[in-house]
Design an enzyme around this catalytic site. Structure first.
Site, PDB file in Angstrom:
ATOM      1  N   GLY A 173       0.845  -1.348   0.209  1.00 28.94           N
ATOM      2  CA  GLY A 173       0.022   0.126   0.004  1.00 28.94           C
ATOM      3  C   GLY A 173       0.843   1.259  -0.084  1.00 28.94           C
ATOM      4  N   GLY A 174       0.320   2.463   0.594  1.00 30.56           N
ATOM      5  CA  GLY A 174       0.986   3.589   0.580  1.00 30.56           C
ATOM      6  C   GLY A 174       2.294   3.486   1.470  1.00 30.56           C
ATOM      7  N   GLY A 408      24.909  15.261 -27.676  1.00 35.79           N
ATOM      8  CA  GLY A 408      24.437  15.534 -26.342  1.00 35.79           C
ATOM      9  C   GLY A 408      24.926  15.115 -25.287  1.00 35.79           C
ATOM     10  CB  ALA A 409      26.022  11.441 -24.817  1.00 44.14           C
TER      11      ALA A 409
END
Ligand code: HXC
Length: 518
Positions: A173-174, A408-409
């Site tokens: 759950g949370g 870009g790398a």
């Protein structure tokens, strides 16, 4: 001391009651599932006889609702306290699944919140040993507010003290968000699992059949979701690894990591590095072999080894001092940057930056992974995280370009203009806007189409491109990198660069916070 007097009766009665509570029957229950008890875990974690438990005798809150029952137990299903790990102060809490499934009621939550606040005040790491069915159903909204307080404390302490979660049973759950908010998550293979909704709900809502392990086991989170950073086969090994891991980290953000003695077995000049990169630029190699020849012997502690394996991240040491290593891995997907490796790298860099750990980058990256899948899943957004994290980090940042540094790398992987402090390249480096094949195909499209022998022409042009453009010397001559170095002196160069950066100080403009592309 004589404890038989009348003043001590209540004291000793309580002591025997709590010993009875943690009876062998409860221990057997845990052992039969391949799990240790909360006390056994605590004993494994802390140096002998150093753990001091607090709030051992608190009892659960009285229930306002008539639904189910709350066991009247001492401690309310969680052990909290402090002690020494490798001689340093550490706070910890261990949930006890044998008491109401380790579920979190308000008193249980307050105990955790109390030591979270103490750990922050003392500037000490905090370890969460999680084994819990989540919010205690009988206590309703009170247990939810307990979780909220714990989350709030984790977020307040983030970047100030290291916070580590170890999942040793369910985290459902949370409740999964408490580990998710901490810096690193360890999981035990086959006996721990994490999910927001369990297999029953998945079946009900989606009519899909899945096991606990298949939905949220350690392998799934280590390989696919990236939620788990480290997994081990049993609890003992998990805790041993955690202790080793802690030895790389400072206790808080104003301290430096502890320094250990180095056996001096890695030479500052290491000729093995000269031929570690294959002659054929398209041939893969294992960047971990390169790292091993540079850092202190056997000092690399890899994080998220199974996730985004095209980027290696981890802590290592140089002359006994902790460094953060980020390295493209040519052995996996040619070392390309994709979504998983970008987010993995960004998070690791931010941790190093928060905790005064210099970042050493080993670069061999052909670029970002092209394709519809990556574009549609947001490589632009996720790649930007890596860019942001590198640029934002103010700790010493050093790059060694081993081979490919295209497009870009090249910029992203800690280039000088992005704030990198030192950038060295090996003679095998290829620094350019794009790789030879792509560049030739674009620049000579017409000539290749008209050629009688396009294969031969392309080969010639690729060679020319490599000689004239895709090498480290243009970047060196124009100052975009600091130096082309003999690979043999890499360790020496990094050490002297780190020495020069010892008093690095960067003034960051005042602002509430930047806006990282999450
Ligand atoms: C109260 C709980 C409990 C819970 C388990 N128990 N979870 N009691 N609240 N959340 C109790 C059981 O009733 C049982 O009591 C004992 O713990 C052991 O549980 P078992 O089911 O027998 O164990 P096991 O078969 O190993 O299954 C473990 C489990 C299962 C998978 C964790 O208990 C389970 O599904 N629990 C509920 C998980 C869950 O959905 N939690 C709430 C999530 S919502 P007895 O007396 O029989 O020994 C949440 C919100 C957080 O956490 C909000 C934060 C934002």
């Amino acid at each position: 001391m004589d404890l038989s007097g009348k003043y001590y009766k209540a004291f000793t009665d309580r002591q025997s009651a709590i010993e009875k509570q943690y009876s062998t029957k409860q221990a057997e229950k845990q052992h039969s599932k391949g799990k240790l008890t909360a006390h056994e875990r605590i004993n494994l974690l802390f140096d002998k006889n150093t753990f001091e438990e607090i709030d051992a005798f608190v009892t659960p809150a009285d229930q306002p609702v008539e639904f189910g029952k709350v066991e009247r137990s001492y401690g309310d299903g969680v052990i909290v306290g402090h002690g020494k790990v490798n001689g340093r102060l550490v706070f910890a809490y261990a949930q006890d699944f044998t008491i109401m499934g380790g579920s979190l009621g308000i008193v249980h939550a307050k105990k955790i919140a109390k030591i979270q606040e103490m750990a922050l005040k003392m500037g000490s790491p905090i370890i969460a040993l999680i084994d819990s069915g989540g919010a205690r159903i009988q206590e309703g909204v009170a247990s939810l507010s307990g979780y909220a307080a714990i989350f709030q404390n984790i977020i307040h302490s983030s970047g100030i003290i290291p916070q580590i979660s170890v999942i040793m049973g369910p985290a459902a759950g949370g409740a999964v968000y408490s580990p998710a908010l901490t810096d690193f998550v360890f999981m035990v293979n086959h006996t721990s699992y994490m999910f927001v909704t369990g297999p029953n709900v998945v079946k009900e809502v989606l009519n899909e059949d899945v096991t606990l392990e298949g939905l949220g086991g350690a392998e799934v989170h280590a390989r696919k979701s990236g939620v788990a950073h480290m997994i081990y086969d049993d609890e003992e090994n998990t805790i041993l690894a955690l202790k080793k891991f802690l030895s790389y980290l400072p206790s808080n953000n104003v301290e430096n990591p502890p320094v250990v003695s180095d056996d001096g077995s890695i030479n500052e000049i290491n000729e093995k590095l000269r031929d570690i990169i294959p002659e054929d630029p398209n041939k893969a190699y294992d960047v971990k072999d390169v790292i091993a020849q540079i850092v202190d012997r056997n000092s690399l502690f890899e994080t998220s080894e199974l996730f985004g394996a095209n980027l290696v991240t981890g802590f290592a040491r140089l002359n006994g001092k902790t460094i953060g290593v980020v390295a493209n891995q040519p052995k996996v997907l040619a070392g390309v940057l994709d979504i998983d490796s970008s987010t993995k790298g960004a998070r690791f860099i931010r941790f190093c930056d928060a905790f005064n750990i210099p970042i050493i980058t080993f670069e061999d990256v052909p670029g970002f992974l092209p394709g519809v899948d990556q574009e549609h899943a947001g490589i632009i957004r996720h790649g930007a995280k890596l860019l942001f994290a590198y640029s934002e980090a103010t700790v010493p940042k050093i790059t060694i370009i081993l081979r490919k540094a295209y497009g870009g790398a090249f910029i992203v992987m800690n280039s000088k203009n992005l704030g990198g402090d030192f950038s060295f390249a090996w003679p095998s480096a290829e620094i350019a806007v794009m790789g030879p094949d792509g560049a030739v195909a674009i620049l000579y499209r017409k000539e290749l189409a008209e050629s009688k022998n396009p294969v031969e022409l392309k080969k010639e042009l690729v060679k020319k491109y490599r000689d004239k453009i895709a090498n480290p010397f243009i970047a060196d001559e124009s100052g975009y990198i600091d130096e082309v170095i003999d690979p043999a002196v890499t360790r020496k160069k990094i050490l002297s660069a780190l020495n020069a950066l010892n008093n690095k100080w960067v003034k960051v403009p005042a602002r509430k916070h930047g806006n990282m592309p999450l």
